[in-house]
Design a protein around this motif. Structure first.
Motif, short mmCIF file in Angstrom:
data_model
loop_
_atom_site.label_atom_id
_atom_site.label_comp_id
_atom_site.label_asym_id
_atom_site.label_seq_id
_atom_site.Cartn_x
_atom_site.Cartn_y
_atom_site.Cartn_z
N TYR A 140 0.85 -1.19 0.00
CA TYR A 140 0.00 0.00 0.00
C TYR A 140 0.89 1.24 0.00
O TYR A 140 1.77 1.39 0.85
CB TYR A 140 -0.91 0.01 1.23
N THR A 141 0.63 2.12 -0.96
CA THR A 141 1.48 3.30 -1.12
C THR A 141 0.61 4.49 -1.48
O THR A 141 -0.61 4.45 -1.32
CB THR A 141 2.58 3.02 -2.18
N ASP A 142 1.23 5.57 -1.99
CA ASP A 142 0.47 6.77 -2.30
C ASP A 142 0.04 6.83 -3.75
O ASP A 142 -0.48 7.85 -4.21
CB ASP A 142 1.25 8.04 -1.92
N VAL A 143 0.27 5.75 -4.52
CA VAL A 143 -0.22 5.67 -5.89
C VAL A 143 -1.07 4.40 -6.01
O VAL A 143 -0.93 3.48 -5.21
CB VAL A 143 0.93 5.63 -6.92
N ASP A 144 -1.94 4.38 -7.01
CA ASP A 144 -2.90 3.27 -7.10
C ASP A 144 -2.45 2.15 -8.02
O ASP A 144 -3.26 1.37 -8.50
CB ASP A 144 -4.28 3.78 -7.53
N GLY A 145 -1.15 2.07 -8.27
CA GLY A 145 -0.64 0.98 -9.09
C GLY A 145 0.59 1.40 -9.87
O GLY A 145 1.14 2.49 -9.69
N VAL A 146 1.02 0.50 -10.75
CA VAL A 146 2.16 0.76 -11.63
C VAL A 146 1.62 1.28 -12.95
O VAL A 146 0.70 0.69 -13.53
CB VAL A 146 2.97 -0.54 -11.87
N TYR A 147 2.18 2.37 -13.45
CA TYR A 147 1.69 3.00 -14.68
C TYR A 147 2.66 2.75 -15.84
O TYR A 147 3.83 2.43 -15.64
CB TYR A 147 1.50 4.50 -14.46
N THR A 148 2.13 2.89 -17.02
CA THR A 148 2.92 2.66 -18.23
C THR A 148 4.10 3.62 -18.32
O THR A 148 5.10 3.32 -18.96
CB THR A 148 2.05 2.79 -19.49
N THR A 149 3.98 4.78 -17.71
CA THR A 149 5.09 5.71 -17.54
C THR A 149 4.69 6.70 -16.46
O THR A 149 3.60 6.59 -15.86
CB THR A 149 5.43 6.44 -18.87
N ASP A 150 5.53 7.65 -16.18
CA ASP A 150 5.26 8.64 -15.13
C ASP A 150 4.08 9.52 -15.55
O ASP A 150 4.19 10.27 -16.54
CB ASP A 150 6.51 9.49 -14.92
N PRO A 151 2.95 9.47 -14.83
CA PRO A 151 1.79 10.28 -15.19
C PRO A 151 2.06 11.78 -15.16
O PRO A 151 1.33 12.56 -15.78
CB PRO A 151 0.74 9.90 -14.14
N ARG A 152 3.12 12.19 -14.45
CA ARG A 152 3.46 13.62 -14.41
C ARG A 152 4.06 14.06 -15.73
O ARG A 152 4.05 15.26 -16.05
CB ARG A 152 4.43 13.89 -13.27
N ILE A 153 4.59 13.12 -16.51
CA ILE A 153 5.15 13.43 -17.82
C ILE A 153 4.12 13.22 -18.91
O ILE A 153 3.98 14.04 -19.83
CB ILE A 153 6.40 12.56 -18.10
N VAL A 154 3.39 12.12 -18.81
CA VAL A 154 2.39 11.77 -19.83
C VAL A 154 1.03 11.67 -19.15
O VAL A 154 0.77 10.72 -18.40
CB VAL A 154 2.74 10.44 -20.53
N SER A 155 0.15 12.62 -19.41
CA SER A 155 -1.15 12.62 -18.75
C SER A 155 -2.01 11.42 -19.16
O SER A 155 -2.93 11.03 -18.43
CB SER A 155 -1.90 13.92 -19.08
N LYS A 156 -1.71 10.83 -20.31
CA LYS A 156 -2.48 9.68 -20.78
C LYS A 156 -1.91 8.35 -20.31
O LYS A 156 -2.35 7.29 -20.77
CB LYS A 156 -2.56 9.69 -22.31
N ALA A 157 -0.93 8.38 -19.42
CA ALA A 157 -0.39 7.12 -18.88
C ALA A 157 -1.52 6.37 -18.19
O ALA A 157 -2.40 6.96 -17.57
CB ALA A 157 0.72 7.42 -17.88
N ARG A 158 -1.49 5.05 -18.31
CA ARG A 158 -2.56 4.25 -17.72
C ARG A 158 -1.99 3.21 -16.76
O ARG A 158 -0.86 2.79 -16.87
CB ARG A 158 -3.39 3.56 -18.82
N ARG A 159 -2.84 2.84 -15.83
CA ARG A 159 -2.44 1.84 -14.84
C ARG A 159 -2.39 0.46 -15.50
O ARG A 159 -3.28 0.08 -16.25
CB ARG A 159 -3.42 1.82 -13.67
N ILE A 160 -1.33 -0.27 -15.20
CA ILE A 160 -1.16 -1.63 -15.72
C ILE A 160 -1.84 -2.60 -14.77
O ILE A 160 -1.60 -2.56 -13.55
CB ILE A 160 0.34 -1.98 -15.84
N GLU A 161 -2.71 -3.46 -15.27
CA GLU A 161 -3.43 -4.39 -14.40
C GLU A 161 -2.53 -5.53 -13.93
O GLU A 161 -2.57 -5.92 -12.76
CB GLU A 161 -4.66 -4.95 -15.11
N ARG A 162 -1.73 -6.08 -14.85
CA ARG A 162 -0.81 -7.16 -14.49
C ARG A 162 0.53 -6.92 -15.18
O ARG A 162 0.58 -6.56 -16.34
CB ARG A 162 -1.36 -8.53 -14.92
#
Length: 423
Positions: A172-194
């Motif tokens: 448990y951390t301050d983000v809701d998962g692992v993203y395809t890239t840093d959302p601060r750089i790419v607003s369209k980054a999406r959370r990876i399910e697996r």
């Protein structure tokens, strides 16, 4: 009934209200009938405060006493978490690393876990107790408290999960998962399910800050399934685990590659800035030359990353280029120049700071040709020059000028179809 290890980082236990919120996540799993062990970090900012106190006491101090002081942060968190759980009607008890015991090497400040005897934890969890264990620490062969280095609580959690044969380890951390890239750089980054262990290990080592590299290495070796989740989600809106610890709901599951049905060619794009480049030209190409170059750097505790070597046409000399963190540049140049006066022969040395390493990662790259070529093409289309290239089975990394880093990440993220679909 599943056995679950739940780890909460510093921001998740930053104050009493956040501890109460985290405890509700624990209560949800307990109410669902699962056996639970909790691993906690120190409250946000507390470790830095304790480190500063040791330095104020003495700039050069005994590493054993440093660990004794710094380890107290997690003990506070563990005690407070247990008190809050008890207040909620959940039987809980805190345990310091030495009580479990979590056995480690005696490298104070950067110890490695050598063994965990799970008997105590098994006994307490089988009796219906939630065990709240201090992360980041253990006990040396000399019975002294040790700490595991920055990010060590993740490693503690994975090691405990392996010891108690947990069905899952929830980080448990301050983000809701692992993203395809840093959302601060790419607003369209999406959370990876697996994501596979190998992909997560590459992402963690190449700039993604979600999980600590050592923890992913251990999870992969011990086959511990991880889930990265946000502690700030409403506990009442997050479904509990299935009967066998099956993953459902928010977060990213880090698991064996065999558990992933659809393997993306590229799963993510990472960016590591502040990379320095050093080139040695005309190095005499004799046996042991690589050791003569990188041995002194290793002795100086300088971590080398990308390495490229070119042999001259006559085979008598070679050019060696490699990257290191910007902060180590001046030190590395000094070390190499000193080596050049004794054991290392080369014609010239040059280097520069301000590079960025951009990487594309994906297990699907194993079975698809041309991923590297398409990466180079995408960067070329944006007018971005590549200085160095390294590859492995599931990643390709390039060094470029730092000013083009975010442009490169956005271009590659779009090129490989990783942008979030528009609603």
């Amino acid at each position: 009934m599943a056995t679950i290890v739940m780890k909460f980082g510093g921001t998740s236990v930053a104050d009493i209200e956040r501890i109460r919120h985290a405890a509700r996540h624990v209560k949800r799993e307990v109410d669902a009938g699962h056996k639970v062990c909790v691993v906690v970090s120190a409250m946000s900012g507390k470790t830095n405060e304790l480190v500063a106190l040791t330095r104020d006491a003495a700039p050069v101090h005994d590493a054993r006493e440093y660990d004794a002081v710094v380890a107290s942060g997690e003990q506070v968190s563990a005690g407070l978490m247990s008190i809050v759980l008890q207040e909620m009607g959940v039987p809980a008890r805190s345990f310091a690393g030495w009580q479990v015991p979590i056995e480690t090497s005696d490298a104070h400040g950067s110890a490695r876990i050598t063994n965990i005897d799970p008997a105590l934890l098994f006994d307490r969890m089988n009796a219906g107790l939630v065990c709240v264990v201090t992360g980041f620490q253990g006990v040396s062969p000399h019975k002294r408290i040790t700490t595991l280095g920055r990010g060590g609580s993740d490693t503690s959690a994975v090691a405990v999960a392996a010891a108690v044969q947990a069905d899952r380890c929830d980080i448990y951390t301050d983000v809701d998962g692992v993203y395809t890239t840093d959302p601060r750089i790419v607003s369209k980054a999406r959370r990876i399910e697996r994501i596979s262990f190998e992909e997560m290990l590459e992402m963690a080592s190449l700039g993604a800050k979600v999980l600590q590299t050592r923890s992913v290495e251990l999870a992969m070796a011990k086959k511990v399934r991880l889930v990265v989740r946000s502690s700030f989600d409403d506990p009442d809106q997050v479904p509990p685990l299935g009967e066998q610890g099956d993953w459902q709901g928010p977060g990213t599951l880090v698991c064996d590659e065999d558990e992933i049905m659809e393997k993306q060619i590229v799963s993510g794009v990472t960016c590591a800035k502040s990379e320095a480049k050093i080139t040695l030209r005309g190095v005499k190409d004799n046996p042991g030359v690589a050791a003569a170059v990188f041995g002194p750097l290793a002795d100086a505790q300088i971590v080398v990353d990308m390495i490229v070597q070119n042999i001259s046409d006559d085979g008598k000399s070679t050019d060696i280029t490699f990257t290191i963190p910007d902060a180590e540049f001046d030190k590395a140049m000094t070390v190499l120049k000193e080596a050049g006066e004794t054991s290392l022969e080369f014609d010239s040395i040059s280097g520069s700071k301000g590079g960025a390493k951009i990487s594309v990662i994906g297990v699907g790259m194993r079975s698809h040709a041309g991923v590297a070529a398409s990466m180079f093409r995408a960067l070329s289309d944006k007018g971005i020059n590549i200085q160095l290239i390294t590859t492995s089975e599931i990643k390709t990394s390039v060094l470029i000028e730092e000013e083009y880093a975010e442009l490169a990440v956005r271009a590659l993220h779009t090129y490989y179809g990783l942008d979030m679909e528009e609603a």
